[in-house]
Write a protein that holds these residues in place. Sequence first.
Motif, PDB file in Angstrom:
ATOM      1  N   UNK A 161     -26.191 -20.774  -9.433  1.00 54.03           N
ATOM      2  CA  UNK A 161     -25.276 -20.491 -10.726  1.00 54.03           C
ATOM      3  C   UNK A 161     -25.833 -19.716 -11.975  1.00 54.03           C
ATOM      4  N   UNK A 162     -26.879 -19.613 -12.229  1.00 54.98           N
ATOM      5  CA  UNK A 162     -27.332 -18.732 -13.389  1.00 54.98           C
ATOM      6  C   UNK A 162     -27.165 -17.475 -12.979  1.00 54.98           C
ATOM      7  N   UNK A 163     -27.150 -17.073 -11.598  1.00 50.95           N
ATOM      8  CA  UNK A 163     -26.920 -15.552 -11.292  1.00 50.95           C
ATOM      9  C   UNK A 163     -25.660 -15.391 -11.316  1.00 50.95           C
ATOM     10  N   UNK A 164     -24.573 -16.109 -10.652  1.00 43.09           N
ATOM     11  CA  UNK A 164     -23.355 -15.845 -10.862  1.00 43.09           C
ATOM     12  C   UNK A 164     -22.575 -16.009 -12.129  1.00 43.09           C
ATOM     13  N   UNK A 165     -23.365 -16.736 -13.089  1.00 44.38           N
ATOM     14  CA  UNK A 165     -22.490 -16.591 -14.413  1.00 44.38           C
ATOM     15  C   UNK A 165     -23.004 -15.546 -15.392  1.00 44.38           C
TER      16      UNK A 165
END
Length: 313
Positions: A161-165
Amino acid sequence: MIPLQLSLVVTVYNEEDNIKPLLDAIYTSLSGIEYELILVDDGSTDRTVAEAKQWSNDRTRVLIFNMNYGQTTALAAGIDYAKGEYIVTMDGDLQNDPSDIPMMLQKAIDEDWDVVAGVRANRQDGFVLRKIPSKFANWMIRNTTKVYLKDYGCSLRVYKAHIAQNMGLYGELHRFIPVLAKQQGARMTEVDVKHHARIHGTSKYGLNRTFKVLADLILMLFFQKYLQRPIHLFGGLGLLAMITGILINMYLLVLKLLGEDIWGRPILLVGLILVLGGLQLITTGLVAEIIVRTYFESQDKKTYTVKEVYQGE
């Protein structure tokens, strides 16, 4: 059951005949996994929204745009609304197969990958209008960005999630999502996935997208190499232009001292106009892109408007 929450983001635009089989396939494939489905309707003008509302279950949210913004913006909206520890993106045309998601998610978890990208091993698309432009675009992106993936066009991917966001999706940069992820230091791998021929509806892509890819590639290379140090690009070009101008002026000064008339030489005027005009166009485009990013990110503005959020029952 996989003990992590998954957010599946699916973008759709005028896919009314695909909605029910798409949702059925997703619900079947993800049974036993803790997940949420975020279906983003990108301003459809047919019955896509009505079909989505009719067949959604309680794990599904439908984001309904007030107009068509494009796939990149739709993906950005879905990712913004996602709550899972892992985020999966997928097209809504039934060419991607949701049955591949559990395998990809398990690989990301077991081997601690930041991104697991799908590769359409047996792609079911037209050779001339789809496969050839895609192969050319993949080759160009790989060799210019040095991010070596086989299939940049496959939207089926699993992200932490932290990559995508934190990718900062604007414009039409969805083709370059792996490059944006790599800029964050993401560890990526690829797996073969199934690919089906389109049954319902028509493709939203054509040969004209090749030119858009090339234009976006220039922007991506700038972001990749010079976003944090633009003086290395603009300063280098400025120095080259200045030194060239000084040399030309010195040459003309020598000719003038020798008694020659240097005014009005066509080749000098044409060269000067082309150099200055080209530099002005390129730098104006790049600076404008930086201004757009600053405008949205510094004020936490969005590039879309959600008309309605429907929670399935």
